[in-house]
Every structure is written in structure tokens, then in C-alpha cells.
Motif scaffolding. Structure first.
Motif, mmCIF file in Angstrom:
data_model
loop_
_atom_site.group_PDB
_atom_site.id
_atom_site.type_symbol
_atom_site.label_atom_id
_atom_site.label_comp_id
_atom_site.label_asym_id
_atom_site.label_seq_id
_atom_site.Cartn_x
_atom_site.Cartn_y
_atom_site.Cartn_z
ATOM 1 N N ILE A 127 19.637 -17.148 96.914
ATOM 2 C CA ILE A 127 18.803 -18.036 97.183
ATOM 3 C C ILE A 127 17.638 -17.652 98.054
ATOM 4 O O ILE A 127 16.322 -17.603 97.816
ATOM 5 N N PHE A 177 15.402 -14.341 99.437
ATOM 6 C CA PHE A 177 14.617 -13.241 98.787
ATOM 7 C C PHE A 177 14.757 -13.609 97.210
ATOM 8 O O PHE A 177 14.508 -12.646 96.417
ATOM 9 N N ALA A 178 14.432 -14.901 96.916
ATOM 10 C CA ALA A 178 14.291 -15.062 95.578
ATOM 11 C C ALA A 178 13.529 -16.361 95.254
ATOM 12 O O ALA A 178 13.292 -17.121 96.422
ATOM 13 N N PRO A 236 14.428 -19.379 94.726
ATOM 14 C CA PRO A 236 14.988 -20.745 95.191
ATOM 15 C C PRO A 236 14.588 -20.943 96.724
ATOM 16 O O PRO A 236 14.195 -21.936 97.388
#
Lengths: 294, 322
Positions: free
Chosen positions: A150, A152-153, A155
Motif C-alpha cells: 500500500i 510507496f505504491a 494505493p
């Protein structure tokens, strides 16, 4: 002209309703201050953005916008807004509905919660998600075990944006719905409409302008959010850089044209938002005034 | 409306389920904030020799990067500009304690130093550190409390003074105080200080990494500024390490190692030199000698006894900097 003597000695402004109208110099001064302020703090920076973006010519401008990293930043920003805005429309309407139309325990608490994103610094909003979803956070172990990324991405960026922009729709709708009361809905229900029909044909049309304002503001902010997104992004080129983050990075790399080119796009989006809002106000001014209640 | 809600729910579900797919031929390099140009070129050259491999880059302040990695940013390798930020990862158990022995030259494939940038023609005749404390000279560098760049400047000036005054602490202190009094504005970061010097045209000399002065001249015009290299300065390392925990998880250890090894290769060193960093490779360094004037470099280790000590004695609350 029954009493010319008095008229001629009376100063001009006292003959008008003195409570609401200032003398000409005061009015001019106020207008000058307002204009000067807006020009210096709003218009000038905007002009500088476009000026810097085009400083090395149109070619350099389009070239910097066609850079793959820049394109992916634009795509990501649009994607985030495309997810965050609809989510906040749904959340915002339900929250406003609940608060405005029903009485329940904890209502004041809910209202305060809605305002929370406005009152805390966006950086803190981002950090909250780090504490929640980070590797050392509350849910970190569980997420890792299930292979869900979730933070560092994408989302994480969407979550942070949703959080920061949550109040816009709800805040716009709550006072409006409260003012309108339940009368229309009660009438609809008593005439045999079901709940869904009442919402679709009565409540929604009543608040549509407020909703639109909320959506526009929500959209502008979700595209422009920096602080919260910066904390959860991870700054991976081509993957998790949004436009505002990309502006900062380009600027730090002494790539002024690239930075201001992206900034000009963001400013352009903001301008489109403003123009849309103004057009709506001009076209539907009377109706908006009637349904917004101020 | 139902369909709309459905599509929103689907979109939400899709993005929540999406997780970054890791594979053994994909690296994420978490790096310092202004290192993009360098690593764009490095990655291109590296990938040319390793078909099918992708290298993603993440750039931010290295303290923030270290923290992000501790919180789960899946970086296989780090290429930082602060040794202390890799030490942070060691403390978190992500990098092995003897990382500096894993690669040559203290695991720092290239290096730089605090150097001077003056206005064209060097009107104030600034040559060395002792010129910076003259009454007629205004110096620009950011606040050492907030900027790693300025910490190097502070330490380099102190190291110079320690030598010049043969360790007389009172005189060293006086020298550093004088230097700080010559700074009209303390910006928070290196980039803001550059703006102050270049765009607002405040100050006679900007102190920043030598590797930065090249980018400034490139962006703002070679004819407006001159680089001045002091006689003595402080070694600024650009340390690299494999993030063991992440690399093992992703199965990328071998690839990570060959990526960092590549930085030491003549090709990697040439790219670094082209980007204003001093090369370790003797042949490459000789080739670019003209760009990098001779300078005697002191190390934090030798002058101050290591970063831990510096942190405690100089930068911590109540330290010498206060």
C-alpha cells in the motif's frame, strides 16, 4: 428640489445610505488594495509560471512535457483524481445525508472527524498512513504476509489523497442539506416514492450545485496535493511520482523549464476549474443562489 | 447510479488488490534528491549490458529515503550522499553492519567536496577559506541544522581552521563564528541557497558540493559564474549499499551487486565524472583532470573521529553549532 439649501450643503455621501456606502476615496482605496493584493499574490505568480515554462521556447516546453517520467506523472495524477473524486462524492453525500437529515448519537463527533483533514497538516495525514501501513506500522506485518503493497505504491497515494480531500464534498453539502430540511423528502415519501427515488429525484437535484462545487474543489485539491502524497509516495520515477512531486524534483535538478512546464499544466487545470465554476455561476446564477441558500 | 457505484467499487477493489510485482530482473535504486541525471545515464548504460533488466529510480533527501525503506519502500540498493543515512538502515537491520567493506573505497564509488562558486571574474578575489571571513565578503550556504550540504561546509571550514590555527580551539571557534556572521541568509536547503545566490544575486560566494556547481553553471550560464577550488576541503562520500533484507526477499542480490559494481567500472566512472563527481578509477580521473583541480582532502574520520562523534559534539542540541 423642495429644499435646495439643505441639499447643496450636505456632503454627497450622507445623502446616500451611509451605513453601506463609503466615500469615493475609501471605496477606491479598498478596490486598489484588493486588486493590488490579487495581482501581486495570485496573478503575478501565475504569469511567472507560464513565463518560466516558455522561457526556452515552445519546443523545450513540449519536449519536457513529452518526457516519459513526466507523462507517467500526469497519468498517475489523473488516475488518482479519477479514483479519489468519485469515492469522495459517494462518501461525501452519505456523510452529509446522515448528518443533515438524521439525529443520532455521535453526530457532533462525526462532524468533527470530517473537518479533521482540514485542520491537520497534510504531512501529518501522510505520516498517519505510514504509521498504519508502514513496515513497522500497525498493519505492516499483516500486509507484508499477504503480499499487499500500500505504502510507496499507487494505493497509498490514493488513500492519502482521499483523506486530504474528504471534507470538500461533505462540507459543501452539509449546510445546504441542513438548511433545506426534510420537507421535500417527506413530501416525496408521502406521495409514494421509495427511498432511492426520493434521493435520485428530490435530494440530489436540490443539492446539485453544491455538489458540483464540492467536486470541482475536491478535484483541484486531489490533483494538487503535495504534502501527504510526498510522505507516502516513495518517489519512484515513472511509478509513484505525481505531478506536484515531479515539479519539485525537476526544479531541484535545475530543470526550471521542465518544472514550470508541469506546473503550468497544474495551473491550467486549476484555471479550467475556476472557469467552469464561473461559467456555471453565470449560466445558472439565479438557480444556484436559490438552491445554495446564500 | 447502480452501475456507477459498481464501477467505483470495482476500481477500488482493483487498486487495493494491485501489489507491486517483484522479479529477479528488476531493481529499485533509492537515491539522493539531485542524483537523477546521473542515474538515468548509469541505468541506461547498465541495462545495455544486461538485457531484460529494469532499474527503477527513487530520488529524495536520503534521510527521508532511509526512513521510507525502513517503512517498506522496496529498494534493493541505495546510492546515498550521506554515510549516516546508511548507518540508520544498519540500525534497522536492513543493511549489514560491515557494508563499507562490501565495495572498494569505503563503498563510495565516487566523491565530491565542498567547493566555491563565485561571480564571473571573481571580483572579490576569493581563493581559499580565509577569504570567506573577510569583512567585505558575503557568503551563502544553507542552515547546517537542516541541510546535509551545509554540514559539510561547516565541517570543512572547521577542519581548515583546525589546521590553520594548529588546533587552537578558541581561534577555530572565532573563525567559524566570523564565517557564519558573513552569511546574510540561512536557507533551509542547498537548492534554496542556490536560488538566493544565483537568482536573487545575494552574496559573493556560494559554498556547495563541487558536483553541484557544474549543474548550476549548466543551467544558469557558464559565463556568469566561476568555480574556485580551495586548497583544502573535506571528502564527501557517495556511499552505496545493497539493502540485504530487500534484495534477499526479491532474489535480486546478484543483480544488485553487479549494478553497484558497474558504478566502479570505467564506464560507470566516466558517467560520474561527466556529471561533476570525482572518479576513483585512476585512468578516468586522469582523463578528467582538467575539470577537477587538485585539492587536499581531509576526512571526517581523521579530523573529527567519525560521524557519530561529529553528530554528538557538533550537531546535537547543545553541540558546538548551537
Amino acid at each position: 428640489m423642495a429644499d435646495p439649501e439643505i441639499k447643496s450643503y450636505e456632503p454627497h455621501h450622507e445623502s446616500q445610505s451611509a451605513a453601506v456606502t463609503e466615500s469615493l476615496p475609501v471605496r477606491l482605496l479598498l478596490m486598489a488594495v484588493a486588486f493590488a493584493f490579487l495581482v501581486i499574490f495570485v496573478l503575478l505568480p501565475l504569469i511567472i509560471v507560464f513565463h518560466e515554462a516558455l522561457a526556452k521556447g515552445l519546443g523545450a516546453y513540449t519536449e519536457s512535457l513529452s518526457n516519459p517520467d513526466t507523462r507517467s506523472a500526469i497519468r498517475l495524477t489523473l488516475l488518482v483524481a479519477a479514483i479519489a473524486v468519485p469515492l469522495n462524492v459517494v462518501f461525501g453525500i452519505s456523510a452529509a445525508w446522515a448528518i443533515a437529515k438524521f439525529e443520532f448519537k455521535g453526530k457532533a463527533f462525526l462532524t468533527t472527524l470530517i473537518d479533521l483533514p482540514f485542520s491537520v497538516s497534510p504531512v501529518i495525514s501522510g505520516l498517519v498512513y505510514v504509521l498504519l501501513f508502514g513496515a513497522q506500522g500497525l498493519l505492516g506485518e499483516w500486509l507484508k504476509a499477504h503480499g499487499i503493497q500500500i505504502l510507496f505504491a499507487v494505493p497509498g497515494i490514493v488513500l492519502a489523497t482521499v483523506f486530504v480531500t474528504f471534507p470538500f464534498v461533505a462540507r459543501e453539502l452539509i449546510p445546504l442539506m441542513q438548511e433545506q430540511g426534510n420537507g421535500d423528502e417527506e413530501a416525496a415519501l408521502s406521495l409514494g416514492a421509495n427511498g432511492w427515488q426520493t434521493f435520485w429525484y428530490v435530494t440530489l437535484p436540490n443539492v446539485k450545485w453544491g455538489l458540483l462545487y464540492g467536486v470541482l474543489l475536491c478535484n483541484a485539491r486531489s490533483m494538487g496535493e503535495f504534502g501527504a502524497v510526498s510522505v507516502v509516495s516513495g518517489h519512484i520515477r515513472g511509478l509513484t511520482n505525481t505531478m506536484p512531486l515531479h515539479v519539485e524534483i525537476l526544479y531541484n535538478e535545475y530543470n526550471a523549464v521542465g518544472a514550470f512546464a508541469v506546473a503550468s499544466l497544474l495551473a491550467g487545470l486549476a484555471l479550467v476549474t475556476l472557469v467552469l465554476k464561473t461559467l456555471l455561476e453565470m449560466r445558472y446564477g439565479a438557480e444556484i443562489a436559490a438552491t445554495r441558500g446564500h | 447510479m447502480k452501475r456507477f457505484l459498481l464501477s467505483v467499487a470495482t476500481a477500488a477493489g482493483l487498486f487495493l488488490a494491485s501489489s507491486q510485482a517483484w522479479s529477479a530482473d528488476k531493481l529499485l535504486n533509492a537515491s539522493y534528491d539531485v542524483g537523477r541525471e546521473l542515474f538515468v545515464q548509469v541505468n541506461k548504460a547498465f541495462i545495455a549490458g544486461h538485457p531484460g533488466v529494469t532499474v527503477d529510480q527513487s530520488h529524495a533527501g536520503t534521510s527521508a529515503q532511509a526512513r521510507a525503506i525502513a517503512e517498506g519502500l522496496g529498494a534493493d540498493v541505495v546510492t546515498f550522499n550521506q554515510v549516516t543515512d546508511i548507518d540508520f538502515l544498519v540500525k534497522k537491520g536492513l543493511v549489514s553492519a560491515d557494508w563499507q567493506k562490501d565495495f572498494p573505497d569505503n563503498a563510495s564509488p565516487f566523491y565530491s567536496l565542498p567547493s566555491f562558486l563565485v561571480r564571473a571574474g571573481n571580483p572579490k578575489h576569493i581563493k581559499d577559506w580565509n577569504d570567506l571571513v573577510r569583512d567585505d565578503v558575503q557568503v551563502i550556504f544553507p542552515n547546517p541544522k537542516t541541510s546535509g550540504n551545509a554540514r559539510y561546509t561547516y565541517l570543512a571550514a572547521t577542519a581548515y581552521a583546525k589546521e590553520a590555527f594548529k588546533g587552537d580551539d578558541a581561534k577555530v571557534k572565532e573563525f567559524v563564528t566570523k564565517l557564519f556572521n558573513n552569511v546574510p541568509i540561512f536557507d533551509t536547503g542547498g537548492r534554496a541557497a542556490t536560488t538566493t545566490f544565483v537568482q536573487r544575486e545575494i552574496g559573493d560566494v556560494l559554498i556547495t558540493f563541487e558536483s553541484e556547481t557544474r549543474g548550476i553553471r549548466k543551467e544558469y550560464g557558464d559565463d556568469k559564474f566561476e568555480q574556485v577550488t580551495p586548497t583544502v576541503s573535506l571528502l564527501a562520500e557517495f556511499p552505496v549499499a545493497i539493502v540485504d533484507k530487500v534484495a534477499d526477499e526479491h532474489g535480486t542480490r546478484d543483480l544488485a551487486k553487479s549494478y553497484l559494481d558497474f558504478l566502479y567500472s570505467p564506464e560507470g566512472q566516466t558517467i560520474a565524472a561527466e556529471n561533476g563527481l570525482r572518479a576513483r578509477n585512476a585512468e578516468v580521473a586522469a582523463k578528467y583532470k582538467a575539470d577537477f583541480p587538485d585539492v587536499r582532502l581531509l576526512t571526517v574520520e581523521d579530523v573529527f573521529g567519525g560521524w557519530d562523534k561529529v553528530q554528538k559534539e557538533h550537531f546535537a542540541a547543545g553541540g558546538l553549532l548551537d
